[in-house]
Design a protein around this motif. Structure first.
Motif: not given
Ligand SMILES: CC(C)(COP(=O)(O)OP(=O)(O)OC[C@H]1O[C@@H](n2cnc3c(N)ncnc32)[C@H](O)[C@@H]1OP(=O)(O)O)[C@@H](O)C(=O)NCCC(=O)NCCS
Length: 183
Positions: A137-145
């Motif tokens: 979840r955290a990695e997907r969030l960071y990728r979105r940014f």
């Protein structure tokens, strides 16, 4: 939900949010953030908060706080790597983000990142972070940014008898911000 800069009065609520991570870990949740072996004492937390507040005031850190119904439910900090802005790593900030469990999956983490990265522009050129390899979840969030993976550290965390690998991620802030995260 409101995201704003840190206030001195946030201490108790942010400490409670942080302490609850230790309860989650106790319950066997594979919480994807690096913790101490024991929950830090109240004086340790006072020290940490005081130092953090000083770093925000001196411009060496950015701290965004998410508030729901008047309560702080999460924060995102970007802290300068070098001791001073003029040091050779003074252009790098390290990011950490945390949302209280009942408020996850509702856009709070995204709003925190948007606010903190907006504040970081002009202050830092490079943002780094480390994320547990299992923390999808955290990695997907960071990728979105716009963060990209730049390294893998095996056995980066030892928790009890268990090891966790970490992914290193980086975002270069000197280009234009991706259209979908600009405030
Ligand atoms: C990682 C963390 C900060 C993410 O925060 P969050 O508030 O859950 O993040 P968001 O809600 O913005 O995004 C998470 C998901 O919710 C979805 N979402 C966003 N807004 C939503 C909404 N209004 N309704 C439903 N879902 C929503 C997002 O699309 C995203 O989905 P995905 O995981 O499938 O990509 C949070 O889970 C957390 O604090 N975890 C524990 C500590 C931790 O791991 N910190 C990171 C250390 S590296």
């Amino acid at each position: 939900m409101l995201v704003r800069d840190l206030r001195w009065s946030d201490f108790d609520e942010l400490r409670e949010v942080y302490y609850r991570l230790y309860d989650e870990r106790e319950q066997g949740v594979p919480i994807g953030i690096t913790l101490f072996r024991e929950r830090p004492s109240l004086p340790d937390e006072v020290d940490w908060f005081t130092r953090t507040f000083q770093r925000v005031l001196s411009g060496d850190a950015v701290m965004s706080v998410a508030e729901v119904d008047g309560r702080a439910v999460g924060n995102c900090m970007i802290d300068r790597v070098g001791a001073l802005a003029t040091s050779e790593q003074g252009h790098i900030g390290v990011l950490g983000v945390l949302v209280d469990k009942p408020y996850r999956g509702q856009g709070v983490g995204s709003a925190l990142l948007r606010h903190a990265l907006d504040r970081a522009r002009g202050k830092f050129e490079v943002i780094r972070l480390a994320v547990f390899s299992v923390n999808d979840r955290a990695e997907r969030l960071y990728r979105r940014f716009g963060f990209v993976r730049c390294g893998h550290i095996p056995r980066a965390i030892r928790r009890g008898g268990q090891y966790f690998d970490e992914e290193e991620m980086v975002l270069l802030l000197d280009g234009p911000a991706p259209a979908d995260w600009k405030v």
